[in-house]
Design an enzyme around this catalytic site. Structure first.
Site, PDB file in Angstrom:
ATOM      1  N   ARG A 157       4.676 -35.531  -3.925  1.00 57.88           N
ATOM      2  CA  ARG A 157       5.241 -36.515  -2.970  1.00 57.88           C
ATOM      3  C   ARG A 157       6.385 -37.329  -3.610  1.00 57.88           C
ATOM      4  O   ARG A 157       6.503 -38.535  -3.390  1.00 57.88           O
ATOM      5  CB  ARG A 157       4.164 -37.485  -2.470  1.00 57.88           C
ATOM      6  CG  ARG A 157       3.048 -36.852  -1.747  1.00 57.88           C
ATOM      7  CD  ARG A 157       3.431 -36.273  -0.403  1.00 57.88           C
ATOM      8  NE  ARG A 157       2.301 -35.608   0.171  1.00 57.88           N
ATOM      9  CZ  ARG A 157       1.967 -34.342  -0.092  1.00 57.88           C
ATOM     10  NH1 ARG A 157       2.717 -33.588  -0.888  1.00 57.88           N
ATOM     11  NH2 ARG A 157       0.899 -33.798   0.444  1.00 57.88           N
ATOM     12  N   SER A 209      -0.832 -40.702   5.740  1.00 54.59           N
ATOM     13  CA  SER A 209      -1.525 -41.372   4.622  1.00 54.59           C
ATOM     14  C   SER A 209      -0.697 -42.534   4.090  1.00 54.59           C
ATOM     15  O   SER A 209       0.495 -42.383   3.840  1.00 54.59           O
ATOM     16  CB  SER A 209      -1.766 -40.381   3.485  1.00 54.59           C
ATOM     17  OG  SER A 209      -2.628 -39.362   3.932  1.00 54.59           O
ATOM     18  N   GLU A 286       2.490 -44.322  -0.402  1.00 51.89           N
ATOM     19  CA  GLU A 286       3.253 -43.121  -0.025  1.00 51.89           C
ATOM     20  C   GLU A 286       4.277 -43.452   1.059  1.00 51.89           C
ATOM     21  O   GLU A 286       5.387 -42.938   1.050  1.00 51.89           O
ATOM     22  CB  GLU A 286       2.287 -42.045   0.490  1.00 51.89           C
ATOM     23  CG  GLU A 286       2.985 -40.751   0.878  1.00 51.89           C
ATOM     24  CD  GLU A 286       2.029 -39.601   1.139  1.00 51.89           C
ATOM     25  OE1 GLU A 286       1.000 -39.500   0.442  1.00 51.89           O
ATOM     26  OE2 GLU A 286       2.309 -38.809   2.045  1.00 51.89           O
TER      27      GLU A 286
HETATM   28  C1  LIG Z   1       0.007 -37.859  11.651  1.00 50.92           C
HETATM   29  C2  LIG Z   1       0.798 -37.691  10.372  1.00 50.92           C
HETATM   30  C3  LIG Z   1       0.404 -36.745   9.445  1.00 50.92           C
HETATM   31  C4  LIG Z   1       1.121 -36.562   8.249  1.00 50.92           C
HETATM   32  N1  LIG Z   1       0.705 -35.610   7.368  1.00 50.92           N
HETATM   33  C5  LIG Z   1       1.409 -35.392   6.236  1.00 50.92           C
HETATM   34  C6  LIG Z   1       1.017 -34.353   5.326  1.00 50.92           C
HETATM   35  O1  LIG Z   1       0.042 -33.633   5.538  1.00 50.92           O
HETATM   36  N2  LIG Z   1       1.763 -34.179   4.203  1.00 50.92           N
HETATM   37  C7  LIG Z   1       2.879 -34.943   3.947  1.00 50.92           C
HETATM   38  O2  LIG Z   1       3.520 -34.717   2.915  1.00 50.92           O
HETATM   39  N3  LIG Z   1       3.257 -35.935   4.784  1.00 50.92           N
HETATM   40  C8  LIG Z   1       2.573 -36.169   5.922  1.00 50.92           C
HETATM   41  N4  LIG Z   1       2.959 -37.172   6.790  1.00 50.92           N
HETATM   42  C9  LIG Z   1       4.078 -38.066   6.425  1.00 50.92           C
HETATM   43  C10 LIG Z   1       5.469 -37.631   6.981  1.00 50.92           C
HETATM   44  O3  LIG Z   1       5.322 -36.769   8.071  1.00 50.92           O
HETATM   45  C11 LIG Z   1       6.307 -36.954   5.908  1.00 50.92           C
HETATM   46  O4  LIG Z   1       6.486 -37.836   4.840  1.00 50.92           O
HETATM   47  C12 LIG Z   1       7.684 -36.512   6.450  1.00 50.92           C
HETATM   48  O5  LIG Z   1       8.204 -35.541   5.565  1.00 50.92           O
HETATM   49  C13 LIG Z   1       8.700 -37.633   6.612  1.00 50.92           C
HETATM   50  O6  LIG Z   1       9.868 -37.109   7.222  1.00 50.92           O
HETATM   51  P1  LIG Z   1      10.735 -37.965   8.247  1.00 50.92           P
HETATM   52  O7  LIG Z   1      11.909 -37.151   8.677  1.00 50.92           O
HETATM   53  O8  LIG Z   1       9.889 -38.506   9.325  1.00 50.92           O
HETATM   54  O9  LIG Z   1      11.225 -39.136   7.296  1.00 50.92           O
HETATM   55  P2  LIG Z   1      11.413 -40.692   7.691  1.00 50.92           P
HETATM   56  O10 LIG Z   1      10.087 -41.308   7.880  1.00 50.92           O
HETATM   57  O11 LIG Z   1      12.419 -40.834   8.768  1.00 50.92           O
HETATM   58  O12 LIG Z   1      12.049 -41.237   6.325  1.00 50.92           O
HETATM   59  C14 LIG Z   1      11.295 -41.265   5.148  1.00 50.92           C
HETATM   60  C15 LIG Z   1      12.246 -41.479   3.973  1.00 50.92           C
HETATM   61  O13 LIG Z   1      13.045 -40.311   3.808  1.00 50.92           O
HETATM   62  C16 LIG Z   1      14.447 -40.646   3.881  1.00 50.92           C
HETATM   63  N5  LIG Z   1      15.138 -39.535   4.584  1.00 50.92           N
HETATM   64  C17 LIG Z   1      14.823 -39.007   5.798  1.00 50.92           C
HETATM   65  N6  LIG Z   1      15.672 -37.984   6.074  1.00 50.92           N
HETATM   66  C18 LIG Z   1      16.516 -37.878   5.002  1.00 50.92           C
HETATM   67  C19 LIG Z   1      17.617 -37.022   4.684  1.00 50.92           C
HETATM   68  N7  LIG Z   1      18.048 -36.047   5.506  1.00 50.92           N
HETATM   69  N8  LIG Z   1      18.264 -37.214   3.507  1.00 50.92           N
HETATM   70  C20 LIG Z   1      17.868 -38.198   2.643  1.00 50.92           C
HETATM   71  N9  LIG Z   1      16.855 -39.051   2.899  1.00 50.92           N
HETATM   72  C21 LIG Z   1      16.179 -38.889   4.075  1.00 50.92           C
HETATM   73  C22 LIG Z   1      14.524 -41.958   4.640  1.00 50.92           C
HETATM   74  O14 LIG Z   1      15.653 -42.689   4.232  1.00 50.92           O
HETATM   75  C23 LIG Z   1      13.223 -42.643   4.191  1.00 50.92           C
HETATM   76  O15 LIG Z   1      13.402 -43.295   2.969  1.00 50.92           O
HETATM   77  C24 LIG Z   1       2.264 -37.365   7.992  1.00 50.92           C
HETATM   78  C25 LIG Z   1       2.675 -38.317   8.931  1.00 50.92           C
HETATM   79  C26 LIG Z   1       1.956 -38.477  10.118  1.00 50.92           C
HETATM   80  C27 LIG Z   1       2.421 -39.472  11.126  1.00 50.92           C
END
Ligand SMILES: Cc1cc2nc3c(=O)[nH]c(=O)nc-3n(C[C@H](O)[C@H](O)[C@H](O)COP(=O)(O)OP(=O)(O)OC[C@H]3O[C@@H](n4cnc5c(N)ncnc54)[C@H](O)[C@@H]3O)c2cc1C
Length: 305
Positions: A157, A209, A286
């Site tokens: 992560r 999480s 996280e």
């Molecule tokens: C129900 C649920 C279940 C989940 N299960 C898991 C799991 O099993 N495993 C897991 O690893 N995670 C899990 N997550 C967490 C989440 O889905 C991941 O961390 C996901 O990868 C975040 O992506 P996002 O586009 O939503 O990022 P955001 O939440 O929009 O952003 C997160 C961070 O990433 C940065 N960011 C986003 N896009 C970019 C880009 N293109 N370039 C540079 N920086 C960027 C943002 O600036 C921010 O700092 C879960 C979340 C939920 C709600």
């Protein structure tokens, strides 16, 4: 007034930003960010908003959302190219339907491919970084370049992108060929498992999480579930305002209708404190916090502990 951010997050929480710029492909993102850099305007980048707790008072900055409902996936020189704006789960489905294995473990994880690479998302002991070949990045000066995955300091992560502020425009993954029917079955199994263990963020808003699993203290040890420590510390009893610990998973917070980001922040603090009091160590967060929080008795802060 600004633009409300809550609808752009899976937690449905957070106040407005100064201005929202939506970009769905690498070119529009490059153009938008270059213009902001030239103007000296501070901005914050978000993807699917599935790992973000945004403060109730919002974010005093321009927010750039890099997100697309249309998956942008191509195969080039035997490697799969995908835009950072592509929804991760749609990417998983597209690779399976094209006969490529390697990212099925990401089935059902919300957010974008860019967000997944930044946090090295994954499940079942596998993460997206395992099959990543290279990324196309843009730095804080607007320079665009490609880096091999080995230069990203990928860990559990974790990546250097979490601190460098570089933007993931697109990614290249090297995926082995797989049996399509077997992969479809595997995906369905994973989705069923997730439905049983996790809330559905569409009906029970959450951000997954809150804390990372706990790294082993020696190379012989295994990573331990943060949820186990939280459960043992009794956090399932905790509640702050409209924020609760999910009854089936002690590392997830869900909210009722009236829950606020401040409630979630304070509940997460109390969960961390309960583990510290019971086990004598600090869990590592996280999820990412955006904006200012005012936890009980503290000065307004974006810091956690
Ligand atoms: C129900 C649920 C279940 C989940 N299960 C898991 C799991 O099993 N495993 C897991 O690893 N995670 C899990 N997550 C967490 C989440 O889905 C991941 O961390 C996901 O990868 C975040 O992506 P996002 O586009 O939503 O990022 P955001 O939440 O929009 O952003 C997160 C961070 O990433 C940065 N960011 C986003 N896009 C970019 C880009 N293109 N370039 C540079 N920086 C960027 C943002 O600036 C921010 O700092 C879960 C979340 C939920 C709600």
């Amino acid at each position: 007034m600004g633009t409300p951010l809550a609808p752009l997050t899976t937690f449905q929480l957070g106040g407005p930003c100064r201005e929202l710029i939506q970009c769905a492909d690498p070119d529009s993102l490059r153009t938008a960010v270059s213009a902001l850099l030239r103007a000296g305007t501070p901005y914050v980048l978000i993807g699917g908003g599935s790992n973000l707790l945004i403060a109730d008072e919002g974010v005093d900055a321009v927010v750039v959302r890099y997100f697309s409902e249309e998956p942008a996936v191509t195969v080039k020189d035997g490697a799969v190219e995908v835009s950072g704006a592509t929804i991760l789960d749609q990417f998983v489905r597209a690779t399976i339907e094209a006969g490529w294995d390697g990212v099925i473990m990401c089935s059902g994880i919300p957010g974008t491919v860019g967000g997944a690479i930044v946090g090295n998302a994954g499940a079942f002991g596998k993460q997206i970084g395992d099959v990543l070949e290279s990324v196309e990045l843009m730095d804080a000066n607007g320079n665009v370049y490609r880096l091999p995955a080995g230069d990203l300091d990928l860990g559990y992560r974790r990546s250097r992108l979490q601190v460098s502020g570089e933007v993931v425009l697109s990614a290249r993954l090297r995926l082995p060929a797989g049996d399509m029917n077997a992969m479809r079955r595997k995906r369905e199994e994973i989705l069923a498992l997730r439905r049983a263990k996790h809330p559905d963020w569409r009906t029970e808003p959450c951000i997954g999480s809150i804390f990372r699993n706990v790294e082993p203290t020696s190379s012989a040890g295994r990573r331990q579930a943060a949820g186990w420590f939280l459960e043992e510390a009794g956090v399932k009893e905790l509640r702050v305002g409209g924020a609760f610990v999910y009854p089936k998973h002690a590392n997830i917070i869900i909210k009722g209708e009236e829950g606020t980001a401040e409630d979630v922040y304070e509940l997460a603090r109390r969960m961390a404190r309960a583990v510290r009091d019971r086990f004598g160590f600090d869990l590592v967060r996280e999820v990412r916090f955006l904006g200012r929080f005012h936890a009980a008795g503290d000065a307004p802060t974006t810091r956690f502990f």
